[in-house]
Scaffold this motif. Structure first.
Motif, PDB file in Angstrom:
ATOM      1  N   UNK A 143       9.857  24.471 -19.089  1.00  0.00           N
ATOM      2  CA  UNK A 143      11.138  24.417 -19.797  1.00  0.00           C
ATOM      3  C   UNK A 143      10.955  24.800 -21.259  1.00  0.00           C
ATOM      4  N   UNK A 144       9.898  24.307 -21.891  1.00  0.00           N
ATOM      5  CA  UNK A 144       9.646  24.654 -23.285  1.00  0.00           C
ATOM      6  C   UNK A 144       9.324  26.118 -23.472  1.00  0.00           C
ATOM      7  N   UNK A 145       8.477  26.645 -22.585  1.00  0.00           N
ATOM      8  CA  UNK A 145       8.084  28.052 -22.679  1.00  0.00           C
ATOM      9  C   UNK A 145       9.274  28.979 -22.473  1.00  0.00           C
ATOM     10  N   UNK A 146      10.020  28.732 -21.390  1.00  0.00           N
ATOM     11  CA  UNK A 146      11.126  29.638 -21.064  1.00  0.00           C
ATOM     12  C   UNK A 146      12.284  29.513 -22.054  1.00  0.00           C
ATOM     13  N   UNK A 147      12.490  28.320 -22.595  1.00  0.00           N
ATOM     14  CA  UNK A 147      13.580  28.186 -23.564  1.00  0.00           C
ATOM     15  C   UNK A 147      13.233  28.859 -24.885  1.00  0.00           C
TER      16      UNK A 147
END
Length: 248
Positions: A143-147
């Motif tokens: 979630x952190x990477x893709x956001x």
């Protein structure tokens, strides 16, 4: 005399129409169906450069976040959010590095492939445990990477909460507070990697009222969507977002 901001000056009327649709979808996604935010981010990348679009959409998302955290303030699971924050921060840091190291095409296809893999996993969600440390680290990091790289943290988070069997209102409250926190953390990083600048702020200022209209529509619609339909719509939107990134 001040020169017009480049992103605004360079947009034809068709670009403005798409940007307005993006703002409407961002607002709607924040108070109704989060998967639409991913589609909105992909649409914005059609009218301005992909990395610039990431910064512009981030500002629009923060506008919708403010409405969503107020609207669903009683439904958030703050313990879940607390468990996810550390892996999310690691993912954001990796995403910031990724943004500076790869082309727009590689970035889009990487995120699309990740989302499709998560969708396949979701087919077996009845057998998945989301209360393990590995699941928290994996979904939180994704979630952190893709956001960070594509404002696409919604799909991994949505699949995680669906697998955890969150009912509709708890789902909306938890995602609202989670992404408000994450987007506030992302903002200085986005400024640092030069995807939020004066011209993206100028574009946001024009489109922010449209985001508010979208949040209002979303609030009116979501009360009429039952739990089973809600889960199906979220899953379909994640699939469309992934395919959109892979095929563009």
């Amino acid at each position: 005399m001040l020169e017009p901001a480049p992103l605004i000056a360079g947009l034809p009327w068709t670009g403005w129409a798409v940007a307005a649709l993006v703002a409407l979808l961002v607002g709607f996604s924040k108070t109704a169906l989060g998967g639409l935010g991913m589609i909105a981010a992909a649409l914005m990348a059609l009218v301005i450069p992909a990395k610039d679009s990431t910064g512009a959409v981030l500002l629009l998302l923060l506008t919708g976040d403010l409405v969503a955290i107020w609207a669903y303030r009683k439904h958030a699971d703050f313990r879940m959010i607390g468990r996810l924050l550390a892996p999310v921060l690691v993912g954001v840091a990796l995403g910031a590095f990724f943004l500076t190291a790869v082309s727009d095409d590689v970035m889009r296809r990487t995120i699309g492939g990740i989302l499709l893999a998560l969708l396949v996993l979701n087919l077996w969600r009845d057998h998945l445990r989301t209360d393990t440390r590995a699941a928290t680290l994996g979904y939180g990091g994704l979630a952190g990477f893709t956001t960070m790289v594509a404002n696409a943290g919604g799909p991994p988070m949505s699949l995680y909460l669906l697998a955890a069997r969150y009912e509709k209102w708890r789902f909306l409250g938890t995602t609202a507070w989670f992404f408000f926190t994450v987007n506030v953390i992302k903002l200085p990083v986005a400024v640092g990697v030069d995807i939020v600048r004066a011209d993206t702020v100028a574009l946001w200022a024009v489109l922010a009222p449209v985001v508010l209209v979208g949040t209002w529509i979303g609030r009116r619609v979501i009360g009429h969507v039952d739990q089973q339909l809600f889960e199906r719509l979220v899953t379909v939107l994640v699939a469309l977002a992934a395919l959109n990134l892979l095929l563009l």
